[in-house]
Design a protein around this motif. Structure first.
Motif, PDB file in Angstrom:
ATOM      1  N   GLY A 156       0.927  -1.093   0.042  1.00 39.28           N
ATOM      2  CA  GLY A 156      -0.093   0.160   0.020  1.00 39.28           C
ATOM      3  C   GLY A 156       0.874   1.341   0.097  1.00 39.28           C
ATOM      4  N   THR A 157       0.302   2.318  -0.326  1.00 38.40           N
ATOM      5  CA  THR A 157       1.444   3.638  -0.579  1.00 38.40           C
ATOM      6  C   THR A 157       1.277   4.003   0.680  1.00 38.40           C
ATOM      7  N   ALA A 158       0.432   3.846   1.787  1.00 39.57           N
ATOM      8  CA  ALA A 158       0.989   4.835   3.181  1.00 39.57           C
ATOM      9  C   ALA A 158       2.188   4.039   3.512  1.00 39.57           C
ATOM     10  N   PHE A 159       2.258   2.824   3.761  1.00 39.03           N
ATOM     11  CA  PHE A 159       3.602   2.347   4.246  1.00 39.03           C
ATOM     12  C   PHE A 159       4.737   2.557   3.530  1.00 39.03           C
ATOM     13  N   LEU A 160       4.628   2.528   2.207  1.00 41.51           N
ATOM     14  CA  LEU A 160       5.995   2.806   1.615  1.00 41.51           C
ATOM     15  C   LEU A 160       6.351   4.567   1.673  1.00 41.51           C
ATOM     16  N   ALA A 161       5.177   5.251   1.716  1.00 40.57           N
ATOM     17  CA  ALA A 161       5.575   6.664   1.614  1.00 40.57           C
ATOM     18  C   ALA A 161       6.007   7.103   3.032  1.00 40.57           C
ATOM     19  N   GLU A 162       5.718   6.162   4.143  1.00 45.82           N
ATOM     20  CA  GLU A 162       5.998   6.720   5.351  1.00 45.82           C
ATOM     21  C   GLU A 162       7.546   6.357   5.736  1.00 45.82           C
ATOM     22  N   ASN A 163       7.885   5.225   4.964  1.00 46.91           N
ATOM     23  CA  ASN A 163       9.338   4.507   5.029  1.00 46.91           C
ATOM     24  C   ASN A 163      10.300   5.042   4.033  1.00 46.91           C
ATOM     25  N   ALA A 164       9.803   6.102   3.038  1.00 45.30           N
ATOM     26  CA  ALA A 164      10.489   6.252   1.998  1.00 45.30           C
ATOM     27  C   ALA A 164      11.925   6.741   2.343  1.00 45.30           C
ATOM     28  N   ALA A 165      12.213   7.297   3.473  1.00 42.48           N
ATOM     29  CA  ALA A 165      13.423   7.873   3.940  1.00 42.48           C
ATOM     30  C   ALA A 165      14.469   6.544   4.097  1.00 42.48           C
ATOM     31  N   GLU A 166      13.749   5.438   4.552  1.00 46.98           N
ATOM     32  CA  GLU A 166      14.843   4.429   4.737  1.00 46.98           C
ATOM     33  C   GLU A 166      15.497   3.760   3.331  1.00 46.98           C
ATOM     34  N   GLU A 167      14.947   4.108   2.225  1.00 51.01           N
ATOM     35  CA  GLU A 167      15.889   4.028   1.011  1.00 51.01           C
ATOM     36  C   GLU A 167      15.534   2.486   0.733  1.00 51.01           C
ATOM     37  N   GLU A 168      17.081   1.700   0.616  1.00 50.18           N
ATOM     38  CA  GLU A 168      17.141   0.548   0.340  1.00 50.18           C
ATOM     39  C   GLU A 168      16.545  -0.316   1.420  1.00 50.18           C
ATOM     40  N   ALA A 169      16.907   0.189   2.726  1.00 51.59           N
ATOM     41  CA  ALA A 169      16.381  -0.599   3.787  1.00 51.59           C
ATOM     42  C   ALA A 169      14.986  -1.031   3.852  1.00 51.59           C
ATOM     43  N   ILE A 170      14.153  -0.310   3.080  1.00 52.69           N
ATOM     44  CA  ILE A 170      12.870  -0.656   2.913  1.00 52.69           C
ATOM     45  C   ILE A 170      12.500  -2.085   2.337  1.00 52.69           C
ATOM     46  N   PHE A 171      13.411  -2.567   1.690  1.00 55.60           N
ATOM     47  CA  PHE A 171      13.081  -3.835   1.177  1.00 55.60           C
ATOM     48  C   PHE A 171      13.440  -4.795   2.217  1.00 55.60           C
ATOM     49  N   ALA A 172      14.625  -4.711   3.094  1.00 58.77           N
ATOM     50  CA  ALA A 172      14.935  -5.561   4.386  1.00 58.77           C
ATOM     51  C   ALA A 172      13.479  -5.685   5.084  1.00 58.77           C
ATOM     52  N   VAL A 173      12.835  -4.479   5.137  1.00 60.19           N
ATOM     53  CA  VAL A 173      11.484  -4.595   6.013  1.00 60.19           C
ATOM     54  C   VAL A 173      10.405  -5.489   5.222  1.00 60.19           C
ATOM     55  N   LEU A 174      10.418  -5.181   3.935  1.00 59.63           N
ATOM     56  CA  LEU A 174       9.253  -5.782   3.220  1.00 59.63           C
ATOM     57  C   LEU A 174       9.887  -7.071   2.836  1.00 59.63           C
ATOM     58  N   ALA A 175      10.894  -7.693   2.862  1.00 62.02           N
ATOM     59  CA  ALA A 175      11.249  -9.170   2.822  1.00 62.02           C
ATOM     60  C   ALA A 175      10.749  -9.788   3.913  1.00 62.02           C
ATOM     61  N   HIS A 176      10.827  -9.401   5.052  1.00 63.25           N
ATOM     62  CA  HIS A 176      10.529 -10.023   6.351  1.00 63.25           C
ATOM     63  C   HIS A 176       8.776 -10.205   6.129  1.00 63.25           C
ATOM     64  N   GLU A 177       8.156  -9.087   5.919  1.00 65.26           N
ATOM     65  CA  GLU A 177       6.668  -9.099   5.786  1.00 65.26           C
ATOM     66  C   GLU A 177       6.105  -9.889   4.725  1.00 65.26           C
ATOM     67  N   VAL A 178       6.801 -10.112   3.704  1.00 70.52           N
ATOM     68  CA  VAL A 178       6.209 -10.869   2.350  1.00 70.52           C
ATOM     69  C   VAL A 178       6.590 -12.441   2.415  1.00 70.52           C
ATOM     70  N   MET A 179       7.960 -12.587   2.897  1.00 67.06           N
ATOM     71  CA  MET A 179       8.474 -13.761   2.985  1.00 67.06           C
ATOM     72  C   MET A 179       8.729 -14.482   4.308  1.00 67.06           C
ATOM     73  N   GLY A 180       8.425 -13.827   5.383  1.00 68.82           N
ATOM     74  CA  GLY A 180       8.539 -14.509   6.590  1.00 68.82           C
ATOM     75  C   GLY A 180       9.980 -14.911   6.888  1.00 68.82           C
ATOM     76  N   GLY A 181      10.141 -16.178   7.269  1.00 67.67           N
ATOM     77  CA  GLY A 181      11.585 -16.693   7.485  1.00 67.67           C
ATOM     78  C   GLY A 181      12.229 -16.802   6.097  1.00 67.67           C
ATOM     79  N   TRP A 182      11.739 -16.587   5.130  1.00 68.39           N
ATOM     80  CA  TRP A 182      12.585 -16.783   3.852  1.00 68.39           C
ATOM     81  C   TRP A 182      12.948 -15.276   3.334  1.00 68.39           C
ATOM     82  N   ASP A 183      12.779 -14.477   4.190  1.00 72.52           N
ATOM     83  CA  ASP A 183      13.229 -13.050   3.822  1.00 72.52           C
ATOM     84  C   ASP A 183      14.636 -12.873   3.283  1.00 72.52           C
ATOM     85  N   TRP A 184      15.599 -13.952   3.619  1.00 73.83           N
ATOM     86  CA  TRP A 184      16.950 -13.871   3.095  1.00 73.83           C
ATOM     87  C   TRP A 184      17.080 -13.843   1.618  1.00 73.83           C
TER      88      TRP A 184
END
Length: 529
Positions: free
Chosen positions: A304-332
């Motif tokens: 969703g747009t709200a989560f991505l906009a709120e965390n835009a300042a994290e730049e590439e680190a946002i994928f680290a967060v999203l990886a855990h949200e989407v893949m769970g234990g497979w975020d690696w």
């Protein structure tokens, strides 16, 4: 200077270009020779036919660092345009494709690893050509350290070494080691570089597609852990969020696509050098478009747009967060995608900078030692190590200021990228100007298209200067001389380039005295086909 034919290419010229039969000319190693433009022996140049079309395509793709580019830019784009982020990615593709066409047609006429430097020199003169080459070399210096840092950071996170990733000394030490390792691979040989890139692109694409498929599946299955939005084709409308937002998004989008021309910098080492590198550049932009749209739809839909906009300042680190949200234990899986992406781009970004320096040195536009070719590996070893050394010094020095200062230096990249891409588009039309009205094909693809792409990039360049003048728009929010740090960095690089160019013009003026005589008709015909 005499000027005839398609914009002043010289028939006596220097390394690069084609001979009377349309084949590639061998470039001099070491920049030496009794006169400017003298042809060396066949074994003095880079290794011809070292890699094929697919290898060049892979290098072009990896040089853009797709996973890293998405991770760094997607959040800020969403913050600007919301659900229309895929549309902005699509709009950003347009100027890239038009400039890729310019690279294709100019490379047909002049197979020189200096690309923009050589082509702009032939079409628009030595001063513009030198500045174009300087811009390419400096983009490598600015970004290599950051890419290696991201590769190290995400690699450590993927293996659960979070404490190491948070330790600046360990991370920076490993970053320097990665730069040195990637540089060694570049020096050892183009074939080794290509094979290594093949492995990295396969891993990167697999990880990205796995992430996108799982994210889309969870959106439609209703199992998203965030505020999911069902994807719509309406997201492809780049004007949905308004003009001002589109401008900012396009600036970020250009950065996402930047790097595909590394395939063309290898033109002297690729089989079928007159056409294969240019085709690889064009196909790289198309494949990137498909990749970016696929992942863009998946991420916006899942988070969703709200989560991505709120965390835009994290730049590439946002994928680290999203990886855990989407893949769970497979975020690696996603962490490794970004790691391999940045690792691959660290290596491939060295290629255009080092080969541009080689091309400039062998035409006496830079010190001759930079044109040295390794006797065994037949790669530009001196210029490659110089690029890596300056990049390491820049990375360590800027990090002493702050981590945000490093991000500001990356923001300054957009100025250099827009500048030399725009120069290349204009050079294409100028080079072929006397042949543009011979057919609709020539007018549209060799003239109007590249000029339109150049115009769009000049507009973005002007807009970015306006945005960067406001310190609040920088990553650090600091004010340097009343301006944003990225603009100050960009201006400083331009001033240093002009001073160095003037110094070298006085020290060794042979490059500025090159004869550009009457164009060889075979050059023009090779370019138009």
């Amino acid at each position: 200077m005499a000027d005839d034919g398609a914009g002043g290419a010289d028939s006596t010229g220097d390394a690069g270009g084609t001979d009377g039969g349309g084949g590639p000319r061998n470039g001099p190693a070491g920049g030496a020779g009794p006169t400017a433009g003298a042809r060396p022996t066949a074994d003095a140049g880079l290794k011809a036919n070292a890699i094929g079309f697919l290898d060049a395509l892979v290098i072009g793709l990896n040089s853009t660092s797709p996973a890293y580019s998405l991770a760094a830019v997607l959040g800020p784009i969403v913050a600007l345009v919301g659900i229309y982020a895929p549309g902005v990615m699509l709009a950003s593709f347009v100027p890239m494709l038009l400039i890729a066409a310019a690279f294709y047609y100019l490379n047909k006429a002049d197979q020189d690893c200096g690309t923009t430097f050589s082509w702009v020199t032939r079409a628009m003169g030595p001063w513009a050509g030198w500045l174009g080459g300087w811009a390419i070399a400096m983009t490598g210096v600015l970004v290599i350290g950051s890419l290696a840092d991201v590769a190290v950071n995400f690699g450590l996170l993927a293996f659960g070494l979070d404490d190491w990733a948070a330790n600046a000394v360990i991370r920076q030490g490993l970053t320097v080691a990665v730069i040195l390792g990637m540089t060694a691979i570049c020096v050892i040989g183009t074939e080794l570089s290509a094979h290594f890139q093949d492995i990295l692109i396969l891993a990167q694409v697999f990880f990205l597609l796995t992430f996108a498929v799982v994210a889309i599946y969870r959106v439609y299955a209703g199992s998203s852990t965030l505020e999911a939005i069902e994807p719509s084709l309406g997201w492809l409308n780049p004007f949905g969020a308004g003009g001002a937002a589109l401008t900012g998004g396009l600036l970020l989008g250009v950065f996402m696509y930047w790097g595909w021309e590394s395939a063309v910098n290898l033109t002297e080492e690729v089989e079928d050098s007159a056409t294969a590198p240019g085709k690889a550049g064009i196909w790289s932009t198309v494949i990137l478009l498909v990749t970016y749209l696929s992942v863009g739809f998946a991420v916006v839909g899942y988070a969703g747009t709200a989560f991505l906009a709120e965390n835009a300042a994290e730049e590439e680190a946002i994928f680290a967060v999203l990886a855990h949200e989407v893949m769970g234990g497979w975020d690696w899986v996603v962490l490794l995608a970004v790691c391999t992406s940045a690792l691959a781009s660290t290596q491939t970004t060295i290629i255009p900078a080092s080969r541009t320096a080689l091309s400039m040195a062998r035409r006496h536009a830079l010190p001759p030692p930079l044109a040295h070719i390794h006797q065994r590996f037949r790669t530009p070893d001196v210029s490659t190590w110089w690029v890596a050394g300056i990049a390491i010094v820049w990375y360590l020095a800027v990090n002493q200021i702050s981590e945000n200062a490093l991000l500001d230096s990356l923001t300054a990249l957009s100025l250099l990228i827009a500048f030399y891409y725009a120069l290349t588009g204009l050079a294409c039309a100028v080079y072929y100007r006397r042949h543009l009205l011979e057919s609709p094909h020539n007018f549209l693809l060799i003239g109007l298209g590249p000029v339109t792409g150049a115009g769009l990039l000049v507009w973005l360049l002007v807009e970015s200067v306006g945005d960067m003048s406001d310190p609040e728009n920088s990553a650090s929010g600091a004010s340097w001389f009343g301006l944003g740090p990225p603009l100050v960095i960009g201006i400083a690089i331009a001033v240093v380039g002009v001073l160095l160019m003037c110094f070298w013009r006085v020290r060794d003026g042979r490059f500025w005295r090159e004869r550009r005589g009457v164009v060889d008709p075979a050059l023009v015909e090779a370019g138009k086909r």
